[in-house]
Scaffold this motif. Sequence first.
Motif, PDB file in Angstrom:
ATOM      1  N   ALA A 102      22.825  19.506  28.212  1.00 54.89           N
ATOM      2  CA  ALA A 102      24.184  19.937  27.876  1.00 54.89           C
ATOM      3  C   ALA A 102      25.087  19.319  28.947  1.00 54.89           C
ATOM      4  CB  ALA A 102      24.300  21.453  27.863  1.00 54.89           C
ATOM      5  N   VAL A 103      26.387  19.422  28.770  1.00 57.76           N
ATOM      6  CA  VAL A 103      27.318  18.780  29.690  1.00 57.76           C
ATOM      7  C   VAL A 103      27.057  19.194  31.134  1.00 57.76           C
ATOM      8  CG1 VAL A 103      29.741  18.551  30.343  1.00 57.76           C
ATOM      9  CG2 VAL A 103      29.090  18.499  27.925  1.00 57.76           C
ATOM     10  N   LEU A 104      26.790  20.471  31.349  1.00 54.00           N
ATOM     11  CA  LEU A 104      26.632  20.982  32.709  1.00 54.00           C
ATOM     12  C   LEU A 104      25.192  21.375  33.020  1.00 54.00           C
ATOM     13  CD1 LEU A 104      29.859  23.178  32.988  1.00 54.00           C
ATOM     14  CD2 LEU A 104      29.494  20.836  33.776  1.00 54.00           C
ATOM     15  N   ARG A 105      24.258  20.861  32.245  1.00 60.00           N
ATOM     16  CA  ARG A 105      22.860  21.228  32.464  1.00 60.00           C
ATOM     17  C   ARG A 105      22.047  19.955  32.653  1.00 60.00           C
ATOM     18  NH1 ARG A 105      20.682  25.830  28.704  1.00 60.00           N
ATOM     19  NH2 ARG A 105      22.299  26.851  29.899  1.00 60.00           N
ATOM     20  N   ARG A 106      21.702  19.702  33.893  1.00 55.91           N
ATOM     21  CA  ARG A 106      20.975  18.480  34.247  1.00 55.91           C
ATOM     22  C   ARG A 106      19.606  18.849  34.792  1.00 55.91           C
ATOM     23  NH1 ARG A 106      23.456  13.722  38.150  1.00 55.91           N
ATOM     24  NH2 ARG A 106      21.648  12.312  38.162  1.00 55.91           N
ATOM     25  N   GLY A 107      18.609  18.106  34.408  1.00 54.70           N
ATOM     26  CA  GLY A 107      17.267  18.406  34.871  1.00 54.70           C
ATOM     27  C   GLY A 107      16.420  17.158  34.999  1.00 54.70           C
ATOM     28  N   ASN A 108      15.270  17.338  35.621  1.00 53.08           N
ATOM     29  CA  ASN A 108      14.320  16.257  35.836  1.00 53.08           C
ATOM     30  C   ASN A 108      13.024  16.615  35.122  1.00 53.08           C
ATOM     31  OD1 ASN A 108      12.205  14.674  37.739  1.00 53.08           O
ATOM     32  ND2 ASN A 108      14.226  13.734  37.801  1.00 53.08           N
TER      33      ASN A 108
END
Length: 120
Positions: A102-108
């Motif tokens: 999502a726009v504000l949900r970043r993950g690895n």
Amino acid sequence: QVQLVESGGGLVQAGGSLRLSCVASGTIFSINAMGWYRQAPGKQRELVAAIISGGSTNYTDSVKGRFTISRDSAKNTVFLQMNSLKPEDSAVYYCNADLRTAVLRRGNYWGQGTQVTVSS
């Protein structure tokens, strides 16, 4: 939920070639970077090659000139073409993705790994 699925590993003789593929699936808003890491027995996991959203690539010194990373952005897929393979390239190769769900949900995220074995 995001999944990375690798394919293309196997056994090859020294001097041979393999092509690894990794497909990212699930809820993906955008991908910042994708890359390949490897881990040999008794060694730390190391970055082999990476490609960022703009298309820039980087490689660890030991594979420069032999490996090529590329991508199909439309299919959220990254490839690693490995030529002139050496026994020291033997390892489990892992796909990695730095992405947003999502726009504000970043993950690895990591794939499950695929074994590459190069015989001498």
